[in-house]
Design an enzyme around this catalytic site. Sequence first.
Site, short mmCIF file in Angstrom:
data_model
loop_
_atom_site.label_atom_id
_atom_site.label_comp_id
_atom_site.label_asym_id
_atom_site.label_seq_id
_atom_site.Cartn_x
_atom_site.Cartn_y
_atom_site.Cartn_z
N GLY A 86 40.17 46.28 31.27
CA GLY A 86 39.03 45.44 30.97
C GLY A 86 38.61 44.60 32.17
N ARG A 89 37.91 39.96 36.06
CA ARG A 89 37.30 38.95 36.92
C ARG A 89 35.77 39.06 36.90
NH1 ARG A 89 40.10 38.87 41.23
NH2 ARG A 89 41.48 40.62 40.91
N ASP A 121 43.61 35.12 38.42
CA ASP A 121 42.78 33.92 38.41
C ASP A 121 41.31 34.22 38.14
OD1 ASP A 121 41.89 35.03 40.80
OD2 ASP A 121 42.74 33.48 42.08
N GLY A 122 40.96 35.50 38.05
CA GLY A 122 39.58 35.86 37.74
C GLY A 122 38.60 35.65 38.89
N ARG A 172 26.59 42.10 40.93
CA ARG A 172 26.54 43.56 41.03
C ARG A 172 25.57 44.12 39.99
NH1 ARG A 172 32.11 46.84 41.03
NH2 ARG A 172 32.28 46.16 38.87
N ARG A 179 32.82 53.49 31.85
CA ARG A 179 33.79 54.21 32.67
C ARG A 179 34.49 55.25 31.81
NH1 ARG A 179 35.17 49.82 36.50
NH2 ARG A 179 33.92 48.01 35.92
N ASP A 244 39.45 54.21 35.37
CA ASP A 244 38.66 53.00 35.09
C ASP A 244 37.66 52.71 36.21
OD1 ASP A 244 41.33 52.39 36.36
OD2 ASP A 244 40.38 50.45 36.68
N ASN A 245 37.73 53.48 37.29
CA ASN A 245 36.75 53.36 38.38
C ASN A 245 35.86 54.60 38.46
OD1 ASN A 245 37.86 50.90 39.10
ND2 ASN A 245 39.23 51.79 40.61
N ASP A 254 33.14 50.07 42.13
CA ASP A 254 34.41 49.44 42.47
C ASP A 254 34.90 49.86 43.86
OD1 ASP A 254 34.62 47.89 40.18
OD2 ASP A 254 35.54 49.50 39.03
#
Length: 472
Positions: A86, A89, A121-122, A172, A179, A244-245, A254
């Site tokens: 998921g 960030r 930390d996102g 972005r 994905r 996931d990319n 990504d």
Amino acid sequence: MTIAIPFDNSYARLPGGFYTAQAPQPVRAPRLVAFNADLARLLGIAPGEVEEMAQVFAGNAVPQGAEPLAQLYSGHQFGNYNPQLGDGRAILLGEVLGSDGIRRDIQLKGAGRTPYSRGGDGRAWLGPVLREYVVSEAMAALGIPTTRALAAVETGETVRRESALPGAVLTRVAQSHLRVGTFQVFAARGEIAHLKRLTDYAIARHYPDAQGPMGLLAAVRDAQARLIARWMGVGFIHGVMNTDNSSIAGETIDYGPCAFMDTYHPDTVYSSIDRYGRYAYSNQPDIAVWNLAQLATALIQQAEDKEAVVEEATEIVHAMPELLERAWLEVFAAKIGIARPGEGDKALVSELLTRMAREQADFTNTFRALGAPRARDQFTDPTAYDSWAEDWRQRLTQEATPEAVIRAANPAFIPRNHRIEQMITAAVEGDYTLFERLNTVLARPYADQPDHIDLTRPPSASEIVPATFCGT
């Protein structure tokens, strides 16, 4: 608020199990360092004052009509399945319909923690944000399907990685952030209703002519085959081709530890985390097939007659290597001036690549130089080029305008790794001169730009970048 973004948020209308509503986390002192006015016009975004845009694109001010959320997905990372990833960030603000009729996501990357941050930390630091801005816009100028960069903002805060680094947020833009891993998470959980809903959504959004799940699979296959061939044609190495990319829309997404080859070698790897070369340059077509097989496995789960669907899915996946090879040959034949490749042309291209690897020729400059009488200068032993060139010139007698084909297929300018690193180092010190110059020059990669000839040169021994890092 004077900035106007015409949101129309279809993903937010899907069931809550697809995402978690999540507002961006504000930052201390945002400063806008880049804004893509041309892309903004395409999206129908009316920009506001610089200070206001800094607030919006840092996540401090959520614009009217946005429905911020973090998307759920899973994925295979270096071949190992991770059941829940998921957006750890990134925050999807919403979607807009561009003047070209295409729906696109607007996402803030580095916008703070989400339920999927897994202890992170996102945040993002300035280097990877600027790298993705420059490289994704360069890819767009090269004509390669890609996510885009709308804005970059310094946050005025530091993030802790190996050391304290300046924080940043990238805005972005993508045709979607669907994905392979988005399908995998629902298939793995047995949430078939969600899987069917996602399939219908992806078809409606990206491939409206596709018929059902297998039609979607075939459409993604074709888009990915074209994409990977284009990557290969510019010496691009993604570096982290996890599922996931892997974009359902067929875009490069990504960028992480991505790189462009300088000296040609098929086994080139830059990514520091790709210890065994899984995602090496020459492996990218095979990995695309592997990723498609994972999508097929997920899509099959919604079928009532799985045996019949497995057979159809297998045929679709097994057809991909031939499609990749055909797309690759079209790209590389054009790079040597052949508009319509025929029998024997693959061998001609392959022989050139073999000699380039042996002679440590620069990938980009060698192909560009084929349009001028200086290609032999790229070889440590020019006679290695001369013997190949005899057969090549004979083949070109069958072509009408080989020089024009070569120039249209071979960029003079790419985002060379050492220049990207120099740009990041300078920007961290507050100097954006090289960042701005790269964006200007790379917007016209196929044009001769004599004033910027230094940007075409390979790195010196001291400038070589041996490894790249995700670094976000």
